[in-house]
Design an enzyme around this catalytic site. Structure first.
Site, PDB file in Angstrom:
ATOM      1  N   ARG A   9     -44.479   1.944  27.426  1.00  0.00           N
ATOM      2  CA  ARG A   9     -45.351   2.571  26.442  1.00  0.00           C
ATOM      3  C   ARG A   9     -44.618   3.300  25.329  1.00  0.00           C
ATOM      4  NH1 ARG A   9     -49.375   6.268  29.615  1.00  0.00           N
ATOM      5  NH2 ARG A   9     -50.215   6.525  27.514  1.00  0.00           N
ATOM      6  N   ASP A  32     -38.458  16.775  36.598  1.00  0.00           N
ATOM      7  CA  ASP A  32     -39.378  16.022  35.760  1.00  0.00           C
ATOM      8  C   ASP A  32     -39.813  16.787  34.520  1.00  0.00           C
ATOM      9  OD1 ASP A  32     -40.969  13.449  35.655  1.00  0.00           O
ATOM     10  OD2 ASP A  32     -42.579  14.912  35.432  1.00  0.00           O
ATOM     11  N   ALA A  34     -40.851   3.224  29.678  1.00  0.00           N
ATOM     12  CA  ALA A  34     -40.212   2.059  29.072  1.00  0.00           C
ATOM     13  C   ALA A  34     -41.243   1.201  28.350  1.00  0.00           C
ATOM     14  CB  ALA A  34     -39.502   1.239  30.146  1.00  0.00           C
ATOM     15  N   HIS A  87     -30.156   6.658  38.835  1.00  0.00           N
ATOM     16  CA  HIS A  87     -29.602   6.745  37.478  1.00  0.00           C
ATOM     17  C   HIS A  87     -28.077   6.679  37.450  1.00  0.00           C
ATOM     18  CE1 HIS A  87     -33.385   8.693  35.439  1.00  0.00           C
ATOM     19  NE2 HIS A  87     -33.621   7.516  35.964  1.00  0.00           N
ATOM     20  N   LYS A 143     -34.008  10.909  31.279  1.00  0.00           N
ATOM     21  CA  LYS A 143     -33.680  12.169  31.954  1.00  0.00           C
ATOM     22  C   LYS A 143     -34.285  12.147  33.362  1.00  0.00           C
ATOM     23  CE  LYS A 143     -37.942  13.691  31.843  1.00  0.00           C
ATOM     24  NZ  LYS A 143     -38.685  13.926  33.092  1.00  0.00           N
ATOM     25  N   ARG A 145     -42.691  10.793  41.547  1.00  0.00           N
ATOM     26  CA  ARG A 145     -41.996  12.063  41.291  1.00  0.00           C
ATOM     27  C   ARG A 145     -41.799  12.884  42.565  1.00  0.00           C
ATOM     28  NH1 ARG A 145     -45.064  10.429  37.329  1.00  0.00           N
ATOM     29  NH2 ARG A 145     -44.399  10.603  35.139  1.00  0.00           N
TER      30      ARG A 145
END
Length: 337
Positions: free
Chosen positions: A14, A178, A12, A79, A97, A166
């Site tokens: 970068r 990922d 978000a 999400h 994603k 992750r």
């Protein structure tokens, strides 16, 4: 379009926020994070967008009348819940994603957005890499004969995987979600169909229940195969190849782009046939900006949604099968609305 950002992940800060700042059709009005400090967020922002921090931050942003669309960049297992909350608030949604942690969960989120009349798209910027469309054009022209084999590798080396988000002990963690999601999607795009059979071998990071390294085999109609490896704890690799009966195409850097990988090697495509090699290079455009522009066009009705939720659900069905060993190629993607 007035945007709110939910979550202050690296992608978000970068990638999405700079793309939005350069956009002529959108502007950032609010950021919400339950983890990051409000002062830290403001140090990275210009033009003074509103910052919601701490408990209730997401609800506050979604309740704002000056937000038309939200970009979701939080841990994967949140999400679908946030997509549903955004739909209930009447906000369009661009969600990082994976769109959800399973095909069933993604289907529910998509149906909520459809019922609410808001646009939902999974944010996978690599879909806007021009190499993919060129590969499809070459295959359609017969440049490699009959395409038979797709081979792809997307791996990264996390410095401290045991402390990385992750590998949370929660749904949606691990290499498949990922990095594996990119080449799985690419195999489907290149062959233009869904696989008939899915097999996978995974290695879990001890104590997490999440895969750190996976190999996937997909069998497609017309005797075609895809062989994919993905991982989060091995040396970086980012490439794919399509081999046909008379030639092959190899692609460099198809799945990740600056600012998260170096601009070299350049975006390149090599067509090999009859003992000769033809090389094409592509302009390294901001794929995050291209993704944002496509989303804006869909919301305004200027063009159809480039990658509708069904696209994401298909890929998640394959990831489900990699994790459970169960795959039914005949299962419908979305129920009738």
């Amino acid at each position: 379009m007035r945007w709110g950002v939910i979550g202050w992940a690296d992608i978000a800060r970068r990638a999405f926020v700079p793309a939005l700042a350069a956009s002529a059709s959108g502007r950032l009005v609010a950021v919400a994070s339950q983890r990051a400090d409000a002062g830290e967020i403001r140090r990275h922002l210009l033009d003074g967008p509103r910052v919601h921090a701490g408990a209730g931050a997401y609800e506050a942003l979604l309740g704002s009348d000056d937000v038309d669309a939200v970009y979701i960049a939080v841990a994967n297992h949140h999400h679908a819940t946030l997509i549903a909350a955004a739909a209930a608030a009447g906000k369009h949604v661009l969600c990082e994603k994976p769109m959800a942690t399973s095909a069933a969960e993604a289907t529910g989120a998509a149906e909520r957005c459809a019922s609410a009349g808001v646009v939902l798209m999974e944010a996978m910027m690599a879909r806007f890499n021009p190499q993919h469309e060129r590969v499809r054009q070459l295959i359609a022209s017969g440049a490699v004969g009959r395409p038979r084999l797709f081979r792809a590798s997307f791996t990264v080396s996390l410095p401290e995987p045991e402390n990385n988000i992750r590998f949370l002990s929660s749904p949606g963690s691990g290499a498949l979600f990922d990095v594996g999601i990119y080449p799985i999607s690419a195999a489907r795009w290149i062959f233009g169909s869904e696989p008939l059979e899915v097999k996978a071998v995974t290695v879990e990071l001890p104590g997490t229940g999440a895969d750190e390294l996976s190999t996937i085999l997909l069998r497609f109609p017309d005797e075609r195969l895809a062989v994919i490896d993905c991982g989060l704890t091995v040396t970086p690799r980012n490439t794919y190849e399509v081999a046909g009966t008379t030639g092959s195409i190899s692609v460099t850097r198809p799945f990740a782009s600056p600012p998260f990988v170096p601009a070299e090697p350049a975006l390149e495509l090599r067509l090999m046939r009859a003992g000769e090699v033809e090389i094409e290079r592509f302009a390294d455009l901001d794929q995050y900006a291209l993704q944002l522009a496509a989303f804006h066009r869909a919301v305004t009705g200027e063009s159809p949604l480039a990658y509708p939720p069904e696209e994401s659900i298909h890929t998640l069905r394959i990831i489900d099968a990699c994790r459970t060993g169960v795959y039914d190629s005949a299962t419908p993607v979305l129920t009738d609305r």
